[in-house]
Design an enzyme around this catalytic site. Sequence first.
Site, mmCIF file in Angstrom:
data_model
loop_
_atom_site.group_PDB
_atom_site.id
_atom_site.type_symbol
_atom_site.label_atom_id
_atom_site.label_comp_id
_atom_site.label_asym_id
_atom_site.label_seq_id
_atom_site.Cartn_x
_atom_site.Cartn_y
_atom_site.Cartn_z
ATOM 1 N N CYS A 79 0.869 -1.179 0.000
ATOM 2 C CA CYS A 79 0.000 0.000 0.000
ATOM 3 C C CYS A 79 0.901 1.223 0.000
ATOM 4 O O CYS A 79 2.093 1.124 -0.304
ATOM 5 C CB CYS A 79 -0.948 -0.006 1.199
ATOM 6 S SG CYS A 79 -0.107 -0.002 2.800
ATOM 7 N N THR A 80 0.382 2.384 0.360
ATOM 8 C CA THR A 80 1.180 3.606 0.290
ATOM 9 C C THR A 80 2.280 3.651 1.346
ATOM 10 O O THR A 80 3.455 3.818 1.028
ATOM 11 C CB THR A 80 0.274 4.851 0.441
ATOM 12 O OG1 THR A 80 -0.732 4.820 -0.563
ATOM 13 C CG2 THR A 80 1.088 6.126 0.303
#
Length: 239
Positions: free
Chosen positions: A51-52
Site C-alpha cells: 500500500c502507500t
Amino acid sequence: MIDVRNAREVAIGHFEGALDPKTRHFSEFTRWLDRDETRQQLEGKRVLMYCTGGVRCEKASALLRRRGVAASVEHLQGGIHRFQEALGDAEGFWKGKMFVFDRRGAMAPRDFQHGGEGEPSAGAKPDAIAGAPAAAAEAVGRCIGCGATHDVFTPDAVCVVCREPCLVCAACRARLKGEYHCEFHEHLKGCYFANLAAFDAAALAAQRADLAALIDAIHRGRHLRNRRRTLARQIARVD
C-alpha cells in the site's frame, strides 16, 4: 502480489502485474477476500501485499492469514513510499505515480529522490485533490470518457452517483459537462444524470423506466440495499 489501495490510487500507479481488488474503500477489502474467485486465485500461493505507507497492507495481510488460504503472506514494509525512497522505479517494476491525499495529487518516483514527502495528510479527502501534475513519469491512467492516457485528478471530476474521483481529460470535461460515471457506475451512463433540466419529458420517462428495471433486478439481498436506495433517490429526482 496484491495492491490493497483503493481503485483510484491503483489507476495512476502500481507495481506491474499486481492484483487490483477494485475497492473504493479499505472496508470493502474483506468482501473481496471472501469471494470464491479470490480464494481460488490465492490458494496455496505466496502472497505479497503493498500500500502507500505500509499500514493498510499490514492490516490486509493479517486478514488473509486468518483465512488460512495462502501458503505464506507478507507485506511491503514501509509501503510504496519507503520502496521508492530507496529504489525509485526499481528498473521498471513500478509504473506511473503514487497517489497522495493532498494538494499534489500524486508523486513520481523521482520526486522521492529530491526530498519529497510522500505521506498522505491525515485529514485530506479525495474531493479536495487539486490535481497539480507530479514530476515526469510514465502515465498509466486512462480517461473514463475517451480512454486517452491521463493521470491527473481534478476536484470537479467526480462520479455523479458516488462522488468518486474520476480521471477525465480536458476534452472530455468539455464534452461531458460534469456527467461523469466511475468504473463502478459505468452501467448507469444512460439513465443516471446530475442535470435533469437538460432532458425533455420523454427522455426522463425513459430514464425512470431504466432505473426501475435496475431496482427490480436487485430487489432481494441486504447487501444490495444501498444500491436500491441510490436508484430510488434518483427516481424521486426524476419524478
